[in-house]
Motif scaffolding. Structure first.
Motif, PDB file in Angstrom:
ATOM      1  N   ILE A  23      -5.990 -15.095 -40.507  1.00  0.00           N
ATOM      2  CA  ILE A  23      -4.811 -14.292 -40.161  1.00  0.00           C
ATOM      3  C   ILE A  23      -4.632 -14.244 -38.642  1.00  0.00           C
ATOM      4  O   ILE A  23      -3.514 -14.381 -38.141  1.00  0.00           O
ATOM      5  CB  ILE A  23      -4.934 -12.868 -40.753  1.00  0.00           C
ATOM      6  CG1 ILE A  23      -4.808 -12.925 -42.274  1.00  0.00           C
ATOM      7  CG2 ILE A  23      -3.880 -11.937 -40.159  1.00  0.00           C
ATOM      8  CD1 ILE A  23      -5.171 -11.633 -42.975  1.00  0.00           C
ATOM      9  N   GLU A  24      -5.705 -14.072 -37.909  1.00  0.00           N
ATOM     10  CA  GLU A  24      -5.619 -14.022 -36.442  1.00  0.00           C
ATOM     11  C   GLU A  24      -5.142 -15.361 -35.882  1.00  0.00           C
ATOM     12  O   GLU A  24      -4.329 -15.391 -34.948  1.00  0.00           O
ATOM     13  CB  GLU A  24      -6.959 -13.638 -35.841  1.00  0.00           C
ATOM     14  CG  GLU A  24      -7.297 -12.164 -36.036  1.00  0.00           C
ATOM     15  CD  GLU A  24      -8.696 -11.803 -35.527  1.00  0.00           C
ATOM     16  OE1 GLU A  24      -9.531 -12.717 -35.332  1.00  0.00           O
ATOM     17  OE2 GLU A  24      -8.934 -10.597 -35.329  1.00  0.00           O
ATOM     18  N   ARG A  25      -5.614 -16.465 -36.445  1.00  0.00           N
ATOM     19  CA  ARG A  25      -5.150 -17.779 -35.979  1.00  0.00           C
ATOM     20  C   ARG A  25      -3.667 -17.959 -36.243  1.00  0.00           C
ATOM     21  O   ARG A  25      -2.922 -18.456 -35.402  1.00  0.00           O
ATOM     22  CB  ARG A  25      -5.960 -18.899 -36.647  1.00  0.00           C
ATOM     23  CG  ARG A  25      -7.327 -19.132 -36.020  1.00  0.00           C
ATOM     24  CD  ARG A  25      -7.945 -20.443 -36.486  1.00  0.00           C
ATOM     25  NE  ARG A  25      -8.088 -20.515 -37.935  1.00  0.00           N
ATOM     26  CZ  ARG A  25      -9.140 -20.089 -38.623  1.00  0.00           C
ATOM     27  NH1 ARG A  25     -10.169 -19.539 -38.000  1.00  0.00           N
ATOM     28  NH2 ARG A  25      -9.183 -20.214 -39.935  1.00  0.00           N
ATOM     29  N   ARG A  26      -3.230 -17.553 -37.435  1.00  0.00           N
ATOM     30  CA  ARG A  26      -1.801 -17.650 -37.774  1.00  0.00           C
ATOM     31  C   ARG A  26      -0.960 -16.759 -36.861  1.00  0.00           C
ATOM     32  O   ARG A  26       0.115 -17.159 -36.410  1.00  0.00           O
ATOM     33  CB  ARG A  26      -1.565 -17.247 -39.241  1.00  0.00           C
ATOM     34  CG  ARG A  26      -2.130 -18.180 -40.273  1.00  0.00           C
ATOM     35  CD  ARG A  26      -1.260 -19.342 -40.526  1.00  0.00           C
ATOM     36  NE  ARG A  26       0.029 -18.861 -41.017  1.00  0.00           N
ATOM     37  CZ  ARG A  26       1.036 -19.649 -41.279  1.00  0.00           C
ATOM     38  NH1 ARG A  26       0.907 -20.933 -41.135  1.00  0.00           N
ATOM     39  NH2 ARG A  26       2.179 -19.168 -41.695  1.00  0.00           N
ATOM     40  N   LEU A  27      -1.468 -15.569 -36.597  1.00  0.00           N
ATOM     41  CA  LEU A  27      -0.742 -14.658 -35.714  1.00  0.00           C
ATOM     42  C   LEU A  27      -0.629 -15.244 -34.310  1.00  0.00           C
ATOM     43  O   LEU A  27       0.435 -15.177 -33.693  1.00  0.00           O
ATOM     44  CB  LEU A  27      -1.430 -13.296 -35.678  1.00  0.00           C
ATOM     45  CG  LEU A  27      -0.757 -12.221 -34.819  1.00  0.00           C
ATOM     46  CD1 LEU A  27       0.657 -11.950 -35.305  1.00  0.00           C
ATOM     47  CD2 LEU A  27      -1.586 -10.952 -34.837  1.00  0.00           C
ATOM     48  N   ASP A  28      -1.704 -15.837 -33.816  1.00  0.00           N
ATOM     49  CA  ASP A  28      -1.652 -16.489 -32.503  1.00  0.00           C
ATOM     50  C   ASP A  28      -0.636 -17.624 -32.506  1.00  0.00           C
ATOM     51  O   ASP A  28       0.141 -17.783 -31.558  1.00  0.00           O
ATOM     52  CB  ASP A  28      -3.030 -17.024 -32.106  1.00  0.00           C
ATOM     53  CG  ASP A  28      -4.008 -15.920 -31.743  1.00  0.00           C
ATOM     54  OD1 ASP A  28      -3.560 -14.787 -31.475  1.00  0.00           O
ATOM     55  OD2 ASP A  28      -5.229 -16.208 -31.736  1.00  0.00           O
ATOM     56  N   ASP A  29      -0.644 -18.422 -33.575  1.00  0.00           N
ATOM     57  CA  ASP A  29       0.308 -19.532 -33.690  1.00  0.00           C
ATOM     58  C   ASP A  29       1.744 -19.014 -33.707  1.00  0.00           C
ATOM     59  O   ASP A  29       2.610 -19.526 -32.995  1.00  0.00           O
ATOM     60  CB  ASP A  29       0.015 -20.330 -34.961  1.00  0.00           C
ATOM     61  CG  ASP A  29       0.974 -21.490 -35.154  1.00  0.00           C
ATOM     62  OD1 ASP A  29       1.170 -22.263 -34.189  1.00  0.00           O
ATOM     63  OD2 ASP A  29       1.529 -21.622 -36.268  1.00  0.00           O
ATOM     64  N   LEU A  30       1.987 -17.983 -34.502  1.00  0.00           N
ATOM     65  CA  LEU A  30       3.338 -17.419 -34.588  1.00  0.00           C
ATOM     66  C   LEU A  30       3.767 -16.779 -33.266  1.00  0.00           C
ATOM     67  O   LEU A  30       4.937 -16.886 -32.875  1.00  0.00           O
ATOM     68  CB  LEU A  30       3.418 -16.402 -35.723  1.00  0.00           C
ATOM     69  CG  LEU A  30       3.322 -17.005 -37.129  1.00  0.00           C
ATOM     70  CD1 LEU A  30       3.230 -15.893 -38.169  1.00  0.00           C
ATOM     71  CD2 LEU A  30       4.493 -17.914 -37.416  1.00  0.00           C
ATOM     72  N   THR A  31       2.822 -16.147 -32.583  1.00  0.00           N
ATOM     73  CA  THR A  31       3.129 -15.556 -31.283  1.00  0.00           C
ATOM     74  C   THR A  31       3.544 -16.637 -30.289  1.00  0.00           C
ATOM     75  O   THR A  31       4.525 -16.475 -29.549  1.00  0.00           O
ATOM     76  CB  THR A  31       1.912 -14.781 -30.747  1.00  0.00           C
ATOM     77  OG1 THR A  31       1.565 -13.761 -31.681  1.00  0.00           O
ATOM     78  CG2 THR A  31       2.208 -14.145 -29.406  1.00  0.00           C
ATOM     79  N   ASN A  32       2.844 -17.753 -30.300  1.00  0.00           N
ATOM     80  CA  ASN A  32       3.209 -18.868 -29.419  1.00  0.00           C
ATOM     81  C   ASN A  32       4.570 -19.447 -29.780  1.00  0.00           C
ATOM     82  O   ASN A  32       5.375 -19.772 -28.901  1.00  0.00           O
ATOM     83  CB  ASN A  32       2.143 -19.968 -29.481  1.00  0.00           C
ATOM     84  CG  ASN A  32       0.863 -19.551 -28.802  1.00  0.00           C
ATOM     85  OD1 ASN A  32       0.865 -18.713 -27.918  1.00  0.00           O
ATOM     86  ND2 ASN A  32      -0.241 -20.132 -29.238  1.00  0.00           N
ATOM     87  N   ARG A  33       4.823 -19.560 -31.068  1.00  0.00           N
ATOM     88  CA  ARG A  33       6.110 -20.108 -31.500  1.00  0.00           C
ATOM     89  C   ARG A  33       7.261 -19.184 -31.112  1.00  0.00           C
ATOM     90  O   ARG A  33       8.323 -19.651 -30.680  1.00  0.00           O
ATOM     91  CB  ARG A  33       6.096 -20.351 -33.004  1.00  0.00           C
ATOM     92  CG  ARG A  33       5.165 -21.509 -33.382  1.00  0.00           C
ATOM     93  CD  ARG A  33       5.047 -21.690 -34.862  1.00  0.00           C
ATOM     94  NE  ARG A  33       6.320 -22.154 -35.421  1.00  0.00           N
ATOM     95  CZ  ARG A  33       6.516 -22.321 -36.715  1.00  0.00           C
ATOM     96  NH1 ARG A  33       5.558 -22.070 -37.581  1.00  0.00           N
ATOM     97  NH2 ARG A  33       7.679 -22.747 -37.158  1.00  0.00           N
TER      98      ARG A  33
END
Length: 80
Positions: A23-33
């Protein structure tokens, strides 16, 4: 029996931690996007501002030409 319960709790905790890591990795990815999208939107807005300024400059030039044409028509008595 208590050892089995401890192992079971430990296994659940490991799974929770693995899920939390995903979840944290996905959140980081979405934050970057989202940051990339915001940057793109800012660029589009800036480009639209430049286009509006260019349009205004063209309109001023056209108004100036129309004014000169009106004066020429008046001098030549061509006004209809």
């Amino acid at each position: 029996m208590a050892e089995n319960v401890e192992n079971l709790v430990l296994e659940h905790m490991k799974r929770f931690q693995a899920s939390l890591d995903r979840i944290e990795r996905r959140l980081d990815d979405l934050t970057n996007r989202v940051a990339n999208v915001e940057g793109s939107i800012a660029s589009v807005i800036q480009h639209l501002g430049h286009l509006a300024a260019a349009d205004a400059a063209q309109q001023i030039s056209i108004d100036h030409v129309n004014s000169r044409l009106d004066r020429i028509e008046r001098r030549l008595d061509l006004a209809s």
